[in-house]
Design a protein around this motif. Structure first.
Motif, PDB file in Angstrom:
ATOM      1  N   GLY A  78       0.809  -1.208   0.000  1.00 14.77           N
ATOM      2  CA  GLY A  78       0.000   0.000   0.000  1.00 14.77           C
ATOM      3  C   GLY A  78       0.841   1.256   0.000  1.00 14.77           C
ATOM      4  O   GLY A  78       2.063   1.209   0.127  1.00 14.77           O
ATOM      5  N   GLU A  79       0.173   2.390  -0.152  1.00 12.45           N
ATOM      6  CA  GLU A  79       0.844   3.668   0.083  1.00 12.45           C
ATOM      7  C   GLU A  79       1.284   3.729   1.544  1.00 12.45           C
ATOM      8  O   GLU A  79       0.942   2.871   2.341  1.00 12.45           O
ATOM      9  N   VAL A  80       2.038   4.765   1.899  1.00 12.90           N
ATOM     10  CA  VAL A  80       2.514   4.880   3.272  1.00 12.90           C
ATOM     11  C   VAL A  80       1.316   4.917   4.230  1.00 12.90           C
ATOM     12  O   VAL A  80       0.417   5.753   4.085  1.00 12.90           O
ATOM     13  N   PHE A  81       1.320   3.997   5.163  1.00 11.74           N
ATOM     14  CA  PHE A  81       0.294   3.887   6.208  1.00 11.74           C
ATOM     15  C   PHE A  81      -1.126   3.723   5.640  1.00 11.74           C
ATOM     16  O   PHE A  81      -2.104   4.083   6.291  1.00 11.74           O
ATOM     17  N   SER A  82      -1.245   3.181   4.409  1.00  9.86           N
ATOM     18  CA  SER A  82      -2.564   2.979   3.802  1.00  9.86           C
ATOM     19  C   SER A  82      -2.674   1.561   3.274  1.00  9.86           C
ATOM     20  O   SER A  82      -1.713   1.000   2.761  1.00  9.86           O
ATOM     21  N   SER A  83      -3.859   1.019   3.324  1.00 11.36           N
ATOM     22  CA  SER A  83      -4.066  -0.343   2.847  1.00 11.36           C
ATOM     23  C   SER A  83      -3.764  -0.454   1.357  1.00 11.36           C
ATOM     24  O   SER A  83      -4.023   0.474   0.591  1.00 11.36           O
ATOM     25  N   PRO A  84      -3.250  -1.608   0.926  1.00  6.53           N
ATOM     26  CA  PRO A  84      -3.212  -1.898  -0.508  1.00  6.53           C
ATOM     27  C   PRO A  84      -4.647  -1.950  -1.031  1.00  6.53           C
ATOM     28  O   PRO A  84      -5.593  -2.135  -0.261  1.00  6.53           O
ATOM     29  N   THR A  85      -4.817  -1.831  -2.319  1.00 12.39           N
ATOM     30  CA  THR A  85      -6.150  -1.932  -2.912  1.00 12.39           C
ATOM     31  C   THR A  85      -6.634  -3.385  -2.898  1.00 12.39           C
ATOM     32  O   THR A  85      -5.841  -4.320  -2.762  1.00 12.39           O
ATOM     33  N   ALA A  86      -7.932  -3.540  -3.082  1.00  5.44           N
ATOM     34  CA  ALA A  86      -8.496  -4.891  -3.209  1.00  5.44           C
ATOM     35  C   ALA A  86      -7.881  -5.606  -4.405  1.00  5.44           C
ATOM     36  O   ALA A  86      -7.575  -6.803  -4.348  1.00  5.44           O
ATOM     37  N   ASN A  87      -7.659  -4.879  -5.493  1.00  7.10           N
ATOM     38  CA  ASN A  87      -7.044  -5.498  -6.668  1.00  7.10           C
ATOM     39  C   ASN A  87      -5.626  -5.982  -6.386  1.00  7.10           C
ATOM     40  O   ASN A  87      -5.195  -6.996  -6.923  1.00  7.10           O
ATOM     41  N   ALA A  88      -4.910  -5.234  -5.561  1.00  2.48           N
ATOM     42  CA  ALA A  88      -3.557  -5.672  -5.216  1.00  2.48           C
ATOM     43  C   ALA A  88      -3.611  -6.949  -4.376  1.00  2.48           C
ATOM     44  O   ALA A  88      -2.857  -7.898  -4.621  1.00  2.48           O
ATOM     45  N   PHE A  89      -4.499  -6.991  -3.395  1.00  2.00           N
ATOM     46  CA  PHE A  89      -4.643  -8.233  -2.619  1.00  2.00           C
ATOM     47  C   PHE A  89      -5.029  -9.393  -3.537  1.00  2.00           C
ATOM     48  O   PHE A  89      -4.503 -10.500  -3.415  1.00  2.00           O
ATOM     49  N   GLY A 107      -2.640  -7.585   9.345  1.00  2.00           N
ATOM     50  CA  GLY A 107      -2.964  -6.876  10.575  1.00  2.00           C
ATOM     51  C   GLY A 107      -4.380  -6.347  10.556  1.00  2.00           C
ATOM     52  O   GLY A 107      -4.867  -5.874   9.521  1.00  2.00           O
ATOM     53  N   ASN A 108      -5.033  -6.396  11.692  1.00  2.48           N
ATOM     54  CA  ASN A 108      -6.430  -5.995  11.786  1.00  2.48           C
ATOM     55  C   ASN A 108      -6.585  -4.470  11.776  1.00  2.48           C
ATOM     56  O   ASN A 108      -6.430  -3.811  12.808  1.00  2.48           O
ATOM     57  N   TYR A 109      -6.893  -3.952  10.585  1.00  2.00           N
ATOM     58  CA  TYR A 109      -7.236  -2.529  10.399  1.00  2.00           C
ATOM     59  C   TYR A 109      -8.443  -2.490   9.468  1.00  2.00           C
ATOM     60  O   TYR A 109      -8.609  -3.390   8.620  1.00  2.00           O
ATOM     61  N   ALA A 110      -9.245  -1.449   9.595  1.00  2.00           N
ATOM     62  CA  ALA A 110     -10.495  -1.382   8.832  1.00  2.00           C
ATOM     63  C   ALA A 110     -10.240  -1.423   7.329  1.00  2.00           C
ATOM     64  O   ALA A 110     -10.880  -2.173   6.590  1.00  2.00           O
ATOM     65  N   GLY A 111      -9.292  -0.625   6.852  1.00  3.17           N
ATOM     66  CA  GLY A 111      -9.044  -0.534   5.419  1.00  3.17           C
ATOM     67  C   GLY A 111      -8.555  -1.850   4.848  1.00  3.17           C
ATOM     68  O   GLY A 111      -9.062  -2.325   3.817  1.00  3.17           O
ATOM     69  N   ASP A 112      -7.555  -2.457   5.517  1.00  2.62           N
ATOM     70  CA  ASP A 112      -7.028  -3.729   5.034  1.00  2.62           C
ATOM     71  C   ASP A 112      -8.125  -4.793   5.040  1.00  2.62           C
ATOM     72  O   ASP A 112      -8.262  -5.570   4.087  1.00  2.62           O
ATOM     73  N   SER A 113      -8.913  -4.838   6.121  1.00  5.76           N
ATOM     74  CA  SER A 113      -9.949  -5.875   6.236  1.00  5.76           C
ATOM     75  C   SER A 113     -10.966  -5.757   5.108  1.00  5.76           C
ATOM     76  O   SER A 113     -11.361  -6.757   4.491  1.00  5.76           O
ATOM     77  N   MET A 114     -11.362  -4.532   4.821  1.00  9.62           N
ATOM     78  CA  MET A 114     -12.347  -4.313   3.765  1.00  9.62           C
ATOM     79  C   MET A 114     -11.790  -4.745   2.411  1.00  9.62           C
ATOM     80  O   MET A 114     -12.452  -5.455   1.641  1.00  9.62           O
ATOM     81  N   ASN A 115     -10.577  -4.334   2.124  1.00  7.32           N
ATOM     82  CA  ASN A 115     -10.001  -4.660   0.816  1.00  7.32           C
ATOM     83  C   ASN A 115      -9.721  -6.147   0.670  1.00  7.32           C
ATOM     84  O   ASN A 115      -9.879  -6.716  -0.415  1.00  7.32           O
ATOM     85  N   VAL A 116      -9.303  -6.788   1.759  1.00  6.15           N
ATOM     86  CA  VAL A 116      -9.103  -8.236   1.693  1.00  6.15           C
ATOM     87  C   VAL A 116     -10.432  -8.935   1.427  1.00  6.15           C
ATOM     88  O   VAL A 116     -10.507  -9.867   0.610  1.00  6.15           O
ATOM     89  N   GLN A 117     -11.495  -8.507   2.090  1.00  9.33           N
ATOM     90  CA  GLN A 117     -12.799  -9.148   1.864  1.00  9.33           C
ATOM     91  C   GLN A 117     -13.232  -9.027   0.408  1.00  9.33           C
ATOM     92  O   GLN A 117     -13.735  -9.984  -0.191  1.00  9.33           O
ATOM     93  N   MET A 118     -13.020  -7.842  -0.163  1.00 13.97           N
ATOM     94  CA  MET A 118     -13.373  -7.662  -1.573  1.00 13.97           C
ATOM     95  C   MET A 118     -12.525  -8.565  -2.463  1.00 13.97           C
ATOM     96  O   MET A 118     -13.021  -9.170  -3.428  1.00 13.97           O
ATOM     97  N   ALA A 119     -11.250  -8.660  -2.138  1.00  9.99           N
ATOM     98  CA  ALA A 119     -10.351  -9.510  -2.933  1.00  9.99           C
ATOM     99  C   ALA A 119     -10.779 -10.967  -2.844  1.00  9.99           C
ATOM    100  O   ALA A 119     -10.768 -11.697  -3.844  1.00  9.99           O
ATOM    101  N   ILE A 120     -11.159 -11.397  -1.641  1.00  7.67           N
ATOM    102  CA  ILE A 120     -11.556 -12.795  -1.471  1.00  7.67           C
ATOM    103  C   ILE A 120     -12.828 -13.091  -2.264  1.00  7.67           C
ATOM    104  O   ILE A 120     -12.952 -14.150  -2.909  1.00  7.67           O
ATOM    105  N   ALA A 121     -13.768 -12.148  -2.247  1.00  5.08           N
ATOM    106  CA  ALA A 121     -15.000 -12.357  -3.029  1.00  5.08           C
ATOM    107  C   ALA A 121     -14.649 -12.562  -4.500  1.00  5.08           C
ATOM    108  O   ALA A 121     -15.191 -13.464  -5.173  1.00  5.08           O
ATOM    109  N   MET A 122     -13.727 -11.755  -5.006  1.00  2.00           N
ATOM    110  CA  MET A 122     -13.322 -11.904  -6.411  1.00  2.00           C
ATOM    111  C   MET A 122     -12.579 -13.222  -6.623  1.00  2.00           C
ATOM    112  O   MET A 122     -12.781 -13.911  -7.625  1.00  2.00           O
ATOM    113  N   ALA A 123     -11.729 -13.581  -5.666  1.00  4.17           N
ATOM    114  CA  ALA A 123     -10.959 -14.827  -5.793  1.00  4.17           C
ATOM    115  C   ALA A 123     -11.884 -16.035  -5.756  1.00  4.17           C
ATOM    116  O   ALA A 123     -11.664 -17.022  -6.475  1.00  4.17           O
TER     117      ALA A 123
END
Lengths: 339, 339
Positions: A78-89, A107-123
Motif C-alpha cells: 500500500g501507500e505509506v500507512f494505507s491499505s493496498p487496494t483490493a485489486n492488489a490483494f 494486521g487488523n485494520y479497517a481498510g485492510d480488512s475491507m479490501n481483503v474481503q473484496m479480494a476474497i469475493a473476487m478470488a
C-alpha cells in the motif's frame, strides 16, 4: 524533513524499484499489478499453500522483508500507512495460489480488512480457496473483552513465521490457518512512543509527543496511547510494559514460556533496544516466566518514529517447533545468511 | 533528548547487560575485564586463529553483533565513540588466543591504534602472536595519496567477514591477515549525513547540520565532510556518492565486480535505504560495473545520526568465495537465522 527522497508522492514506487534491484534473484514485480511483489517461481517450492500478506508501506522491513523461504510468497504493497487496494490483494492471492489454497495473514485494520474481503469475493468467483487470519496483538488498541477488535502490530511477524514454516513443510490450508490463528491468539504487544513520525508526502508530523514525555500504548501509525507520562527511567518503562502484558495474559499464563520480541519503531538506537531488552527479561524472569527465545531489532517500524514495541508469544511445544524451523526472510537479516 | 536511558553515564554497561541476556547462549562477559565480550567456549571451535576487534560503542550492531561463527571471537567495548582501553584489547586477545595466533582487525583511529599497540606489546611479553589490520575505507577522511591515514567506517565489516571465514576454515594467522589486508585495501566508503547524533552522556548534538542541507563525506562520529550542500534530490546524491568512489577506485577498476553495502547510520528509514540502493545500483551498472552482491541495512551506525554509508568492495574470485561462506553473526539478522 531531512529525508533522502525524490518526489515524496512517489516514495513507495522508488522504494520498490530499489527493493527489486537489491533482491533481484529472489523476487519480482507481479505482471498484473505493480504494487504486488512475489517470490520468483524459481524461488518458490511447488505445490504448497500460498502465504500472502499486505499492508501500508512505512513499516519496513515489514512486510516485503518477510518474503522468502519458510515465510511469505506474495505481498500487496500500500501507500505509506494505507491499505493496498483490493485489486492488489487479489493479484497477490492469484500469484501465490498453486492450487492448495492461500492463507492471507494481515494486521487488523479497517481498510485492510475491507479490501481483503473484496479480494476474497473476487478470488472465490475464480474458485480459489482463501482463508484469513488477522493479527490483533496491540493490547492498547481495545480492551481485553474486545480483543478481536485489536489492531495488529509487530507481533504479527510471529504468525507469519509459524504459519510459513508449516506451509513450507506441506501443511494443508486448514492446518496453516489453524496454526496462524493459534499464534495470533497467543501474541500480545504494547508500544511506547518517544517521537512522532513524518509521512514523506505530508512533510510534517501528524501528531506530537512533547519533549520530556512519552506515550504509553501508542499504535504503529501514531494512534493515541493509553497515557502520556514523563520520560524518565528506562527500567521503569520496561516494568510498565511487562506489567501491562502480564495483566492482559492473565495470571495463569505468567509462569509460561514466551518468545519475546523487542522491535524498534524506526529511529530507536539498537543500544537502547538492548538496554530495554535486558530490563524486560529481568522483569519477566523475576515473575517466574521463562523467556525461551529473544528477538531484538527493527522488525516492524513506523517510518522515523522513536519508540519500542514489546511482543510476547505464549508458547507451547508446537509453537516452539515452528518458530525454530529454518526460514530465510530475504529483507531481514539483510542478506546476512551469507555475510 | 528523547531516549530510553537510565543513568546516561552507564549506558554502555546497561547495553552490555541487555546484550548478554539476549545472547546468553552464545556469548559471555570476560572474567578478566567486564568490557570484553567473547563467544562462549562451547560456541567457539577449538584450534583456530582468534579474531578480535574493538572500538567505541554507539555503532551497534557493530561490533558486538559480529561475534559468532565465521566472524569474531572477542570484542573489546569502549565508551560511546571512544576507544576501548589497552587492557580491554589485551583481555580480548587473551580470550581469543588458542595458540594459533590472533588477528586483531579494527578501524583506523588514533585512540584505537594506540591502545591496540600497547595491548600487543603486553601480549608479546606473554609470547602471544598478534597481527593487525586496520580498516581504512573512508575516502573522505584523507586524500587518495594518504590512503593509509584514512579512517575505518562501515566497510570494515567486509574484512571481518572474509578473514573470519578463512579463520573458521583453518587458515593460518599469516593467511588470515593477508586476506584481511587485501579486503581492506579494496574497500572504499563514502557517507552522507542529514542530521547530527547525540551522545547520551552529553545530551545535545556535538555538531550541527542545518535543515535543508546535508554533509557529503561525513565521518562515523560526525567528523566534518568534504562539503555541505542543499538537500534536494536523492538520485542526485546517489550519483555523487558513486562518482566519488569511482574516482577513488580509478578507471581501471570501474568495470569490475563489486560487493555493495548501503548502511544506514542509525535513524535512516529502511524505505530510504532501499530507494538509495536502487539509484546506486543503476549508477554503477550504467558505468559498466557489475554489482555482484548487495547488502542493505544498518550494519554500522552512529547512534541516532540520519544518513547513509555506501561501501564498495572490488572483488576477485577469492574474495567472492570468502564473502559467501556461511557466517552467523549473532546480533545481526537479529536472531533471524531461526525466525
Amino acid at each position: 524533513m531531512q529525508r533522502l527522497l525524490n518526489d515524496p508522492d512517489r516514495v513507495v514506487d522508488d522504494m520498490l524499484d530499489g527493493f527489486l534491484r537489491v533482491h533481484a534473484e529472489s523476487v519480482q514485480r507481479c505482471d498484473e499489478n505493480p504494487r504486488v511483489i512475489t517470490r520468483t517461481s524459481a524461488a518458490q517450492p511447488p505445490g504448497k499453500v500460498g502465504l500472502v500478506t499486505g499492508g501500508g508501506s512505512g513499516h519496513e522491513p515489514a512486510f516485503l522483508g518477510y518474503l522468502g523461504e519458510g515465510m511469505l510468497d506474495a505481498v500487496a504493497v500500500g501507500e505509506v500507512f494505507s491499505s493496498p487496494t483490493a485489486n492488489a490483494f487479489l493479484a497477490a492471492i492469484r500469484a501465490a495460489d498453486q492450487g492448495q489454497g492461500v492463507a492471507c495473514l494481515f494486521g487488523n485494520y479497517a481498510g485492510d480488512s475491507m479490501n481483503v474481503q473484496m479480494a476474497i469475493a473476487m478470488a472465490e468467483d475464480e474458485h480459489r480457496r482463501v482463508r484469513i487470519v488477522k493479527a490483533r496483538d496491540d493490547i492498547a488498541s481495545a480492551p481485553h473483552q474486545d480483543a478481536e477488535k485489536r489492531h495488529g502490530i509487530a507481533g504479527g511477524v510471529f504468525m507469519l513465521k509459524t504459519a510459513g514454516a508449516l506451509a513450507q513443510q506441506g501443511g494443508t490450508l486448514e492446518q496453516v490457518i489453524q496454526l496462524a490463528d493459534k499464534t495470533a491468539q497467543r501474541t500480545r504487544s504494547i508500544c511506547v512512543g518517544l517521537s512522532p513520525c513524518v509521512i514523506p508526502a505530508v512533510g510534517k508530523p501528524n501528531f506530537t509527543i512533547a519533549p520530556g514525555t512519552y506515550e504509553f500504548g501508542i499504535g504503529h501509525h501514531g494512534e493515541a496511547g493509553q497515557r502520556v507520562a514523563p520520560l524518565e527511567n528506562a527500567q521503569d518503562i520496561a516494568r510498565q510494559m511487562v506489567d501491562a502484558l502480564r495483566e492482559d495474559f492473565g495470571l495463569q499464563a505468567e509462569k509460561g514460556a514466551f518468545a519475546m520480541m523487542v522491535s524498534g519503531l524506526g529511529t530507536t538506537p539498537l543500544m537502547e533496544q538492548y538496554l530495554m531488552a535486558g530490563h524486560i527479561v529481568d522483569e519477566l524472569t523475576g515473575h517466574g516466566a521463562q523467556v525461551w527465545r529473544l528477538y531484538v531489532g527493527d522488525y516492524v517500524t513506523s517510518l522515523d518514529m522513536n519508540g519500542l514495541c514489546l511482543t510476547l508469544l505464549l508458547l507451547d511445544d508446537e509453537l516452539k517447533r515452528f518458530l525454530t524451523l529454518p526460514a530465510a526472510p530475504l529483507g531481514l537479516g539483510l542478506g546476512l545468511a551469507s555475510l
